[in-house]
Design an enzyme around this catalytic site. Structure first.
Site, PDB file in Angstrom:
ATOM      1  N   GLY A  10      -2.364   5.657 -20.871  1.00  0.00           N
ATOM      2  CA  GLY A  10      -1.700   5.386 -22.142  1.00  0.00           C
ATOM      3  C   GLY A  10      -0.808   6.548 -22.560  1.00  0.00           C
ATOM      4  N   GLN A  11      -0.119   6.375 -23.675  1.00  0.00           N
ATOM      5  CA  GLN A  11       0.818   7.406 -24.158  1.00  0.00           C
ATOM      6  C   GLN A  11       0.080   8.700 -24.488  1.00  0.00           C
ATOM      7  OE1 GLN A  11       4.220   5.742 -26.621  1.00  0.00           O
ATOM      8  NE2 GLN A  11       2.533   4.497 -27.390  1.00  0.00           N
ATOM      9  N   THR A  61      -3.991  -1.877 -28.129  1.00  0.00           N
ATOM     10  CA  THR A  61      -2.921  -1.495 -29.068  1.00  0.00           C
ATOM     11  C   THR A  61      -1.835  -2.567 -29.247  1.00  0.00           C
ATOM     12  OG1 THR A  61      -1.775  -0.379 -27.264  1.00  0.00           O
ATOM     13  CG2 THR A  61      -3.167   0.997 -28.662  1.00  0.00           C
ATOM     14  N   TYR A 125      -5.665  -6.014 -35.440  1.00  0.00           N
ATOM     15  CA  TYR A 125      -5.659  -4.678 -34.821  1.00  0.00           C
ATOM     16  C   TYR A 125      -6.205  -3.635 -35.795  1.00  0.00           C
ATOM     17  CZ  TYR A 125      -3.693  -0.169 -33.329  1.00  0.00           C
ATOM     18  OH  TYR A 125      -3.529   1.161 -33.003  1.00  0.00           O
ATOM     19  N   TRP A 150       2.701   5.215 -35.607  1.00  0.00           N
ATOM     20  CA  TRP A 150       3.984   4.911 -34.950  1.00  0.00           C
ATOM     21  C   TRP A 150       4.207   5.769 -33.685  1.00  0.00           C
ATOM     22  CZ3 TRP A 150       8.517   3.892 -38.870  1.00  0.00           C
ATOM     23  CH2 TRP A 150       8.091   3.047 -39.891  1.00  0.00           C
TER      24      TRP A 150
END
Ligand SMILES: NC(=O)c1ccc[n+]([C@@H]2O[C@H](COP(=O)([O-])OP(=O)(O)OC[C@H]3O[C@@H](n4cnc5c(N)ncnc54)[C@H](OP(=O)(O)O)[C@@H]3O)[C@@H](O)[C@H]2O)c1
Length: 295
Positions: A10-11, A61, A125, A150
């Site tokens: 993931g990020q 997500t 979510y 964000w």
């Protein structure tokens, strides 16, 4: 120190893996190594590795898709963090977990949220993530929950990548301007997390649990400043100067219906993070420049 990291693809998890290496032996897992929708696999993996620090950067997500997959979103975002917390506690270890600005409703709000504001999520979510936060809090494990907003990067699926693609495909982009929040570069989150872990080790040695017990809680962790999605798109376009330059049109959220509702306002105050750890994140515009190699 043995560290177990989830969400390595993931990020945030991808950036964390790099940042964590100097702290010890890192076992970085993705869905293939430890599926968070499978409680038995979670327990088995943790018991095998016996980490002193668990960092959960994995989550379901896909905000819109979660509306039609609430059970899976709940398993990954709501149930798994509770199991991670239970297992972490049994080991006498510490849990670092990430949460979201979508835990807040954004209704009737115009000043940054602080951690004592009670969440009231308006999407599946957001609700499932908040359930995960509560499960961690209830477990009694020494924990830090970093609530961010964000998140973007040059990899993965995110708003920055979408805008960089759309400017090549369209001559007009219509972007909502009535949701306020703060874009946060995943590297800013990983760097801040790394500097906090460094401090905790310096303070308490490699046995972190006593140090973290005293300060367990939710901490907001997003970049500085605020904007709306239209403003974020404007900054991306200005910094990358695409040729030809597309027209950017501001629209209300009502003109861009999505399966999941988003908070109209979800700016987070980082004051508690800064006071506790002295750790600040860059202003969102500065972080964006760094991400795009424009600073
Ligand atoms: N993205 C945002 O805008 C945002 C905003 C606020 C807060 N946050 C929070 O910040 C944290 C990090 O988010 P991110 O942006 O780095 O997310 P991301 O890029 O979507 O990465 C999440 C990772 O979780 C993994 N995952 C999903 N389901 C899984 C499962 N069943 N078992 C194991 N792994 C699973 C995914 O694996 P695959 O690669 O296999 O799908 C993915 O690599 C999360 O807690 C998120 O809720 C994110």
């Amino acid at each position: 120190m043995r560290i177990l990291l989830t969400g390595k693809n993931g990020q945030v998890g991808g950036e964390l893996e790099k940042v964590l290496t100097p702290f010890g032996e890192v076992t970085a897992t993705g869905r293939n190594e430890m599926d968070l929708s499978d409680p038995n696999q979670i327990r088995r993996t943790i018991r095998q590795i016996s980490p002193e620090l668990i960092i959960n950067a994995a989550a379901y997500t896909a905000v819109d898709k979660a509306e039609s997959e609430p059970e899976l979103a709940l398993a990954v975002n709501g149930t798994a963090p509770g199991i991670l917390a239970e297992e972490t506690k049994k080991l006498g270890a510490v849990l670092i977990h990430y949460s979201t600005d979508y835990a807040y409703s954004g209704k009737m709000r115009s000043d940054p949220y602080i951690e004592s504001d009670f969440p009231a999520p308006i999407s599946v979510y957001g609700k499932t993530k908040f359930e995960g936060d509560q499960a961690v809090e209830r477990s009694g494990v020494p924990y830090l929950i970093f609530r961010t907003s964000w998140v973007y990067s040059m990899g993965g699926n995110n708003f920055l990548k979408t805008i960089l693609r759309l400017v090549k495909e369209r001559d007009e982009l219509r972007i909502v301007d009535d949701q306020l929040g703060t874009p946060t570069w995943c590297r800013s989150i990983a760097d801040a997390t790394g500097s906090i872990i460094r401090q905790l080790i310096d303070k308490g040695g490699h046995s972190l649990s006593n140090t973290v017990s005293d300060i367990s809680g939710v901490y907001h962790m997003s970049c500085g400043g605020q904007t709306n999605w239209h403003g974020f798109a404007r900054a991306i376009i200005d910094l990358t100067s695409p040729d030809p330059m597309p027209r950017l049109v501001a629209i209300p959220s009502s003109d861009y219906p999505t399966p999941a509702a988003r908070p109209a306002y979800s700016v987070l105050s980082n004051a508690k993070l800064e006071k506790t750890f002295g750790a600040g994140l860059p202003h969102w515009e500065e972080a964006l420049k760094q991400c795009l190699n424009k600073s």
